[in-house]
Write an enzyme that holds these catalytic residues in place. Structure first.
Site, mmCIF file in Angstrom:
data_model
loop_
_atom_site.group_PDB
_atom_site.id
_atom_site.type_symbol
_atom_site.label_atom_id
_atom_site.label_comp_id
_atom_site.label_asym_id
_atom_site.label_seq_id
_atom_site.Cartn_x
_atom_site.Cartn_y
_atom_site.Cartn_z
ATOM 1 C CD GLU A 1 41.620 42.395 42.347
ATOM 2 O OE1 GLU A 1 42.289 43.425 42.572
ATOM 3 O OE2 GLU A 1 40.987 42.204 41.297
ATOM 4 N NE ARG B 1 30.577 38.796 34.405
ATOM 5 C CZ ARG B 1 30.610 40.086 34.732
ATOM 6 N NH1 ARG B 1 31.203 40.963 33.935
ATOM 7 N NH2 ARG B 1 30.060 40.514 35.836
ATOM 8 C CE LYS C 1 35.155 47.339 47.825
ATOM 9 N NZ LYS C 1 36.612 47.250 47.930
#
Length: 781
Positions: free
Chosen positions: A277, A492, A502
């Protein structure tokens, strides 16, 4: 007797031990399947089930895949009528059914593939074994009982596909004994191990795809040296076109036809995609995803799309699109094609209308707050008429409804329990690629699988948290009767002593703790590149982590070790002094400076050399001289000479010059050839006629392993920052041979560490970032 005891007794009635029966009971899915299998078998036997037959029933229940469970009654019929009378035949039957899941079943081909009616006589076994022994006779006579008998047994069983393995082995043993006679004392000696022979590699294990954790459904937990090795030898995904063989894959009447069309379009080529994304900077966890998607396709001669999931226009920025592509290419991968979810907005819109027509989606007016969580109230609009939903969806597209006034929801429940996920929402935001064409945008749950289908992706590889989306992934493709790829999940990769969010990195920037997204103390890919981490080292690190379904958290030292391994053979040596101390050689044996040839890689002179200036005035590290040395000090002192690397000289202390505070600012020394004295205790680095440069030394940004854990850091991650994580050395000196160095060029500063040219460098002054020290700091756990 309790229900549990009844079930255990039922399992024991087919020959299972009590321990095995109780162990089976712990597996709810297997227990249910086995109980139903036994009940079905009892319809045929009308009496106790013999143990050999019971073993086959257990084998059926434990090995049958979800997509062919409807074939269990057929298998039971063949088992109870002794048409499938061995595990070999039953396994062959299961393989055939899995390869031909759709009706109608071709009974003749099924029976031929399963060995129904095949009887292998002792005479046939004897004849085949004679042929195999004759083929291997010369080597057998030479090596006698040291010969690998398993090789001959395997060759015989290849020719006698449905023969009993024990009978084949016994016949081999008998005929070998007849040929060689009894074992001698020498035959009984253990063969000596061959030096240099590679150790047996651990058995490869396929990847997780679902909740099962049995050995044959787990990915090989051991990593590899490179991504290519990992993907070629230790990952066992399905072959293109064999989607139906994977656990949980949903098969419809049209599945096999769609797969046939898919293979015609792709030519059987592996197709993956990396679907980020574009709303942030990629980090070390994304490096794993890039390597898995691009690496798997590359290792199998396939292609990988870079597809931007650009369905949230208010969060997307052009710099993120460029940054993502730059990161992928920096890691060494070239996308087959760069696509965007927005490329397919028209097709996705048509799919949405088709879903409504099939009464599998509806327009809902519940508010966003009502849809949060997993226990949201059922929608009162779930059963509204199809035509009404179609009209309202069209009104949504034309902007007749306000943001938040309506959504399109799918009639499906995710594994995690969330009901009717949203497929479309209203957003009056212009899109960077489609402008103001759309005011409705699809969600990830709706977009992702359909774009995979449109691009004919063979392996949809994603992290474990998307496992809960797999049911909707398959449901949506099958509901629309289009090609359905296979979703595989892996764990992960998380790094300790850092944050990658972020929002949290933005907080660190606003607080002035780090300079920007590419601050070398962060673990964004731009930061790692700026610090000097080679792409090859990051890729190798990802390979060494392996591919498992478990979430992995590792300390930075593991990545640093991979960086050292690469830089040790790729970063040329040079000499730099971070805390300069002026040294005058009063008896310098030349009238002017001389040039010394220094190897770029002392361990491998074939990699070239560079010239270094050596003059009357040199600079050494302050720490390489002690007026009053501590015990064990091995460098220059009033009484102890020290060697200068590459010069062939040692220097001997003569005089110290001090400033008004008593600090030594210069020393005078004499020099002698190394051959004229005993070999010095140490050789030190130095520079002469150097360049001035700035050096930035980095340490961990956070003090605790989990800075985001409130139990470990009650004050929050900002309070955990290491105030000494950056030390700037503004007036370091470096050998002039590096004057033409470019941004990102890497060097090993002898005795100091590995360094990389920073992006802040100018033609007037180079700036170097310390990438890693020469070896792991002893103080780090």
């Amino acid at each position: 007797m309790s229900a549990m005891e009844d079930t255990v007794a039922k399992f024991m009635s087919i020959g299972l031990s009590e321990v095995k029966a109780k162990e089976t009971l712990k597996n709810e899915s297997l227990s249910k399947t086995l109980f139903e299998t036994i009940a079905e078998a009892e319809k045929y036997t009308k009496k106790d089930i013999p143990k050999p037959m019971g073993n086959l029933l257990y084998h059926t229940a434990s090995k049958v895949k979800t997509q062919i469970k409807h074939r269990i009654p057929l298998l039971i019929e063949y088992i109870t009528t002794s048409k499938l009378d061995s595990e070999l035949k039953l396994s062959a039957a299961l393989d055939y059914l899995l390869s031909h899941p759709a009706d109608p079943l071709d009974v003749a081909k099924f029976e031929a593939s399963s060995g129904v009616g095949v009887v292998i006589t002792p005479e046939e076994i004897e004849k085949v074994v004679e042929e195999v022994i004759a083929k291997n006779k010369e080597e057998l006579l030479q090596n006698r009982y040291q010969f690998n008998m398993g090789k001959m047994i395997g060759e015989a069983r290849e020719k006698l596909k449905f023969a009993d393995g024990k009978s084949v082995k016994n016949e081999v043993d008998v005929q070998v004994l007849d040929l060689l006679g009894p074992k001698t004392a020498k035959d009984k000696e253990k063969p000596k191990a061959n030096k240099g022979k590679e150790q047996a590699k651990p058995k490869q294990i396929p990847m997780i795809n679902g909740e099962s954790h049995s050995k044959d459904e787990l990915i090989q937990p051991f990593g590899a040296k490179t991504i290519a090795e990992l993907m070629k030898t230790k990952v066992n995904f399905h072959k293109p076109g064999e989607n139906y063989k994977t656990d949980g894959y949903v098969i419809t009447e049209n599945t096999m036809n769609l797969l046939k069309e898919h293979l015609q379009i792709t030519g059987g080529q592996v197709r993956t995609r990396f679907p980020p994304e574009p709303n942030g900077i990629l980090h070390i966890g994304h490096a794993k995803a890039i390597n898995i998607n691009f690496g798997y396709a590359q290792a199998h001669g396939g292609i990988c799309f870079l597809r931007y999931d650009d369905t949230n226009p208010e969060k997307e920025e052009e710099r993120f699109f460029k940054g993502i592509q730059d990161a992928v290419e920096w890691l060494g991968y070239k996308p087959y094609k760069i696509t965007h979810s927005s490329d397919y907005f028209q097709e996705l819109y048509k799919f949405a209308k088709e879903l409504i027509r099939k009464d599998m989606a509806y327009v809902c007016h519940q508010k966003h707050e009502d849809l949060k969580g997993f226990n949201s109230p059922p929608s009162p609009w779930r059963n509204r008429p199809v035509e009404e939903s179609l009209q309202l969806f069209e009104d949504m597209r034309k902007g007749k409804l306000a943001e938040g006034e309506a959504t399109l929801r799918m009639k499906v429940t995710l594994e995690e329990g969330k009901q009717d996920p949203v497929a479309y929402r209203i957003k009056f935001v212009a899109h960077h690629r489609t402008g103001k064409t759309w005011c409705i945008y699809p969600t990830y749950d709706f977009t992702h699988c359909l774009c995979d289908s449109l691009e004919h992706i063979t392996h949809s590889l994603c992290t474990k948290e998307f496992q809960s989306r797999r049911s909707s992934y398959y449901w949506l493709c099958n509901a629309l009767d289009i090609y359905c790829p296979v979703q595989w999940e892996y764990g992960r990769l998380n790094m300790n002593y850092t944050v990658v969010s972020k929002r949290k990195i933005a907080k660190l920037i606003s607080e002035g703790i780090v300079r920007d997204w590419d601050d070398p103390r962060l673990f964004t890919l731009t930061a790692l590149r700026r610090r000097g981490y080679p792409a090859e080292a990051i890729n190798n690190f990802c390979a060494q982590m392996g591919l498992t379904g478990a979430q992995i958290s590792v300390d930075p030292q593991m990545l640093e070790a991979c960086v050292r391994d690469v830089l040790n053979t790729t970063a040329p040596r040079t000499m730099a002094v971070l805390e300069p101390l002026k040294v005058t050689i009063v008896n310098f044996p030349h009238t002017s400076c001389i040039q010394i040839e220094v190897p770029n890689f002392p361990a491998d002179p074939s990699k070239g050399s560079h010239m270094v200036t050596f003059g009357k005035v040199i600079y050494i590290e302050e720490s390489d001289y002690r007026e009053i040395p501590e015990k064990g000090y091995r460098r220059l002192t009033l009484e102890q000479p020290v060697g200068l690397r590459y010069t062939g000289y040692v220097i001997l202390f003569q005089k110290a010059i001090k400033d008004s505070t008593g600090r030594v600012t210069e020393i005078e020394v004499t020099c002698k050839k190394v051959l004229d004295l005993e070999k010095p205790k140490a050789f030190i680095h130095w520079v002469s006629e150097p360049l001035a440069c700035e050096v930035r030394l980095y340490e961990r940004l956070f003090n605790h392993k989990l800075p985001e854990d409130p139990n470990e850091v009650p004050g929050g991650f900002v309070s955990d920052c290491n105030k000494d994580s950056l030390k700037v050395v503004p007036d370091a000196l470096i050998d002039a041979s590096v004057k033409s160095a470019k941004i990102y060029d890497k060097f090993q500063f002898e005795r100091l560490g590995f360094f990389s040219v920073d992006t802040d460098s100018t033609p007037q002054k180079l700036i170097f970032n310390r990438t890693v020290t020469l070896k792991e700091d002893a103080g780090k756990n």
